[in-house]
Design a protein around this motif. Structure first.
Motif, PDB file in Angstrom:
ATOM      1  N   LEU A 151       0.832  -1.206   0.000  1.00 48.70           N
ATOM      2  CA  LEU A 151       0.000   0.000   0.000  1.00 48.70           C
ATOM      3  C   LEU A 151       0.868   1.259   0.000  1.00 48.70           C
ATOM      4  CD1 LEU A 151      -2.658  -1.141   2.623  1.00 48.70           C
ATOM      5  CD2 LEU A 151      -3.078  -0.750   0.192  1.00 48.70           C
ATOM      6  N   ALA A 152       1.965   1.223   0.753  1.00 54.55           N
ATOM      7  CA  ALA A 152       2.860   2.380   0.815  1.00 54.55           C
ATOM      8  C   ALA A 152       3.467   2.666  -0.555  1.00 54.55           C
ATOM      9  CB  ALA A 152       3.963   2.135   1.843  1.00 54.55           C
ATOM     10  N   ILE A 153       3.897   1.628  -1.235  1.00 51.62           N
ATOM     11  CA  ILE A 153       4.484   1.784  -2.574  1.00 51.62           C
ATOM     12  C   ILE A 153       3.454   2.355  -3.543  1.00 51.62           C
ATOM     13  CG2 ILE A 153       5.403   0.490  -4.547  1.00 51.62           C
ATOM     14  CD1 ILE A 153       6.687  -1.413  -2.429  1.00 51.62           C
ATOM     15  N   LEU A 185       1.021   2.727   8.831  1.00 52.83           N
ATOM     16  CA  LEU A 185       1.820   3.316   7.760  1.00 52.83           C
ATOM     17  C   LEU A 185       2.011   4.803   8.035  1.00 52.83           C
ATOM     18  CD1 LEU A 185       3.147   3.607   4.996  1.00 52.83           C
ATOM     19  CD2 LEU A 185       0.865   3.564   3.972  1.00 52.83           C
ATOM     20  N   LEU A 186       3.266   5.203   8.202  1.00 53.98           N
ATOM     21  CA  LEU A 186       3.588   6.598   8.518  1.00 53.98           C
ATOM     22  C   LEU A 186       4.545   7.162   7.479  1.00 53.98           C
ATOM     23  CD1 LEU A 186       4.326   6.090  12.330  1.00 53.98           C
ATOM     24  CD2 LEU A 186       2.152   6.796  11.310  1.00 53.98           C
ATOM     25  N   ARG A 187       4.455   8.458   7.292  1.00 56.30           N
ATOM     26  CA  ARG A 187       5.395   9.174   6.428  1.00 56.30           C
ATOM     27  C   ARG A 187       5.959  10.338   7.245  1.00 56.30           C
ATOM     28  NH1 ARG A 187       4.905   7.065   1.317  1.00 56.30           N
ATOM     29  NH2 ARG A 187       2.933   6.020   0.820  1.00 56.30           N
ATOM     30  N   THR A 203       9.493  -2.550  13.198  1.00 57.00           N
ATOM     31  CA  THR A 203       9.545  -1.314  12.416  1.00 57.00           C
ATOM     32  C   THR A 203      10.379  -1.533  11.167  1.00 57.00           C
ATOM     33  OG1 THR A 203       9.361   0.011  14.435  1.00 57.00           O
ATOM     34  CG2 THR A 203      10.150   1.132  12.462  1.00 57.00           C
ATOM     35  N   GLU A 204       9.792  -1.217  10.018  1.00 56.40           N
ATOM     36  CA  GLU A 204      10.481  -1.342   8.740  1.00 56.40           C
ATOM     37  C   GLU A 204      10.281  -0.046   7.964  1.00 56.40           C
ATOM     38  OE1 GLU A 204      10.180  -5.984   7.611  1.00 56.40           O
ATOM     39  OE2 GLU A 204       8.247  -4.931   7.641  1.00 56.40           O
ATOM     40  N   MET A 205      11.292   0.312   7.160  1.00 55.88           N
ATOM     41  CA  MET A 205      11.148   1.573   6.428  1.00 55.88           C
ATOM     42  C   MET A 205      11.840   1.526   5.077  1.00 55.88           C
ATOM     43  SD  MET A 205      13.742   4.309   8.200  1.00 55.88           S
ATOM     44  CE  MET A 205      15.510   3.971   8.359  1.00 55.88           C
ATOM     45  N   ASP A 261      18.662  11.060   3.524  1.00 54.99           N
ATOM     46  CA  ASP A 261      18.266  12.171   4.378  1.00 54.99           C
ATOM     47  C   ASP A 261      16.768  12.271   4.616  1.00 54.99           C
ATOM     48  OD1 ASP A 261      17.591  12.824   1.811  1.00 54.99           O
ATOM     49  OD2 ASP A 261      18.327  14.893   1.906  1.00 54.99           O
ATOM     50  N   GLN A 262      15.990  11.293   4.147  1.00 61.61           N
ATOM     51  CA  GLN A 262      14.554  11.346   4.408  1.00 61.61           C
ATOM     52  C   GLN A 262      13.924   9.962   4.350  1.00 61.61           C
ATOM     53  OE1 GLN A 262      13.162  13.922   1.186  1.00 61.61           O
ATOM     54  NE2 GLN A 262      12.243  12.162   0.179  1.00 61.61           N
ATOM     55  N   ILE A 263      12.856   9.818   5.120  1.00 63.35           N
ATOM     56  CA  ILE A 263      12.097   8.572   5.138  1.00 63.35           C
ATOM     57  C   ILE A 263      10.967   8.689   4.124  1.00 63.35           C
ATOM     58  CG2 ILE A 263      10.576   7.108   6.527  1.00 63.35           C
ATOM     59  CD1 ILE A 263      12.193   7.954   8.985  1.00 63.35           C
ATOM     60  N   GLN A 264      10.898   7.738   3.206  1.00 67.37           N
ATOM     61  CA  GLN A 264       9.789   7.723   2.250  1.00 67.37           C
ATOM     62  C   GLN A 264       8.526   7.185   2.920  1.00 67.37           C
ATOM     63  OE1 GLN A 264      11.409   5.407  -0.969  1.00 67.37           O
ATOM     64  NE2 GLN A 264      12.526   7.140  -1.824  1.00 67.37           N
ATOM     65  N   TYR A 265       8.683   6.095   3.628  1.00 70.05           N
ATOM     66  CA  TYR A 265       7.589   5.578   4.445  1.00 70.05           C
ATOM     67  C   TYR A 265       8.164   4.694   5.530  1.00 70.05           C
ATOM     68  CZ  TYR A 265       7.920   1.203   1.727  1.00 70.05           C
ATOM     69  OH  TYR A 265       8.373   0.045   1.126  1.00 70.05           O
ATOM     70  N   LEU A 266       7.424   4.590   6.602  1.00 67.24           N
ATOM     71  CA  LEU A 266       7.808   3.762   7.739  1.00 67.24           C
ATOM     72  C   LEU A 266       6.587   2.978   8.182  1.00 67.24           C
ATOM     73  CD1 LEU A 266      10.050   4.777  10.668  1.00 67.24           C
ATOM     74  CD2 LEU A 266       7.796   3.895  11.191  1.00 67.24           C
ATOM     75  N   ILE A 267       6.771   1.691   8.425  1.00 70.83           N
ATOM     76  CA  ILE A 267       5.659   0.834   8.833  1.00 70.83           C
ATOM     77  C   ILE A 267       5.972   0.230  10.192  1.00 70.83           C
ATOM     78  CG2 ILE A 267       4.312  -1.224   8.285  1.00 70.83           C
ATOM     79  CD1 ILE A 267       5.028  -0.629   5.311  1.00 70.83           C
TER      80      ILE A 267
END
Length: 322
Positions: free
Chosen positions: A101-103, A140-142, A193-195, A200-206
């Protein structure tokens, strides 16, 4: 359809004990009276008991015990977390589904929940026994934080779980670094936790959350019975998982927003208050060595602070042999 149905639930909830007319719902949502009636019938199929009285309107009398998008969102008081819920009766892993879903661009705050996982996983790719008696969900976090801070969100999640479990059950759990929740000396919950990130930035973190809720001791595989426990086992009572989920989402949203604005200090303090074996000696195994150390607490960055022969050092990774 789910979005419209959720808006209907929100209107009924705001009305509380009062009836709300089909015409009012029709006007607010800009749908026909027939569409309103069809949505009510779908809610009844989901297990809601809805009273409909001519010239008065509709009122929810009872919500179902089973988990569904509607029952999770009914009574959920959050601004963004859980506004999009994906519920599956059975799925291999909520983590895997959340990653897909994040992708595909799913929004920040999306929640994936399953009644049962057939290939649940924990840290270091260990299997997680996930029957339909527990809470298996992924958030799902951004977040707008640097990738190295992702581990702090694992610690934040741990503080949410211990607080909610204690508030609901009056049983005090402990946080076992880095990602487990214990009651006594047995595991009741875990966090994964997976990301996906750039430098320099998180695209998504689950953040995956697994909680043993209504299992009896005999429900666990034999090899886990000395290592695992459940809320039901510890309280001798069966629990409404929907209520626990809502409390977790509500508390997580508050702590997350505080963390984004104020930083890690408050989370660190709560974590240390519930830390498992703080002040005790344990064996730490890293890729380089195995040694006895005393757990002191957390560093400002979230690493575990340990002491050996009077020297304090941070532990960023490794396996603690408890």
């Amino acid at each position: 359809m789910e979005n419209t149905r959720q808006r209907i639930i929100n209107l009924l909830e705001k009305a509380k004990a009062e009836y709300i007319s089909g015409q009012q719902i029709s006007n607010v949502l800009e749908i026909s009276r027939t569409a309103v009636w069809k949505h009510m019938k779908e809610l009844e199929k989901d297990g809601y008991v809805i009273e409909a009285i001519a010239k008065k309107g509709y009122k929810i009398i009872e919500s179902p015990d089973k988990l569904s998008v509607n029952t999770i969102q009914w009574g959920l008081h959050t601004d963004w977390l859980g506004k999009q819920v994906i519920h599956k009766p059975v799925t291999p892993s909520t983590q895997t589904l959340a990653q897909k879903l994040a992708i595909d661009g799913a929004e920040h705050g999306t929640v994936v929940i399953a009644d049962e996982q057939t290939a649940g996983k924990g840290r270091l790719n260990r299997a997680w026994h996930s029957p339909n008696q527990g809470i298996w969900m992924s958030l799902l976090l951004r977040p707008v934080v640097l990738p190295y801070q992702a581990s702090q969100l694992t610690l934040l999640t741990a503080t949410v779980l211990v607080k909610v479990i204690e508030e609901i059950t009056s049983v005090r759990p402990a946080i076992k670094w880095p990602n487990d929740i214990f009651i006594g000396d047995r595991k009741v919950a875990g966090i994964l936790t997976e990301m996906q990130s750039e430098h320099d930035q998180i695209q998504y973190l689950i953040i995956g959350i697994g909680i043993n809720v209504n299992q009896k001791g005999t429900d666990f595989p034999e090899e886990l019975r000395e290592k695992a426990t459940s809320i039901r086992t510890e309280t001798d009572k069966e629990w409404d998982m929907r209520v626990i989920i809502q409390h977790i989402l509500q508390d997580f949203e508050k702590k997350y927003e505080h963390y984004i604005k104020e930083g890690f200090a408050t989370i660190r303090s709560i974590w240390e208050d519930y830390g498992y074996k703080i002040g005790h000696e344990v064996t730490v195994k890293t890729m380089q060595e195995e040694q006895r150390v005393k757990i002191v607490g957390l560093q400002e960055d979230g690493s575990l602070l340990v002491e050996n022969n009077g020297k304090r050092t941070p532990l960023y990774s490794g396996e603690i042999i408890w």
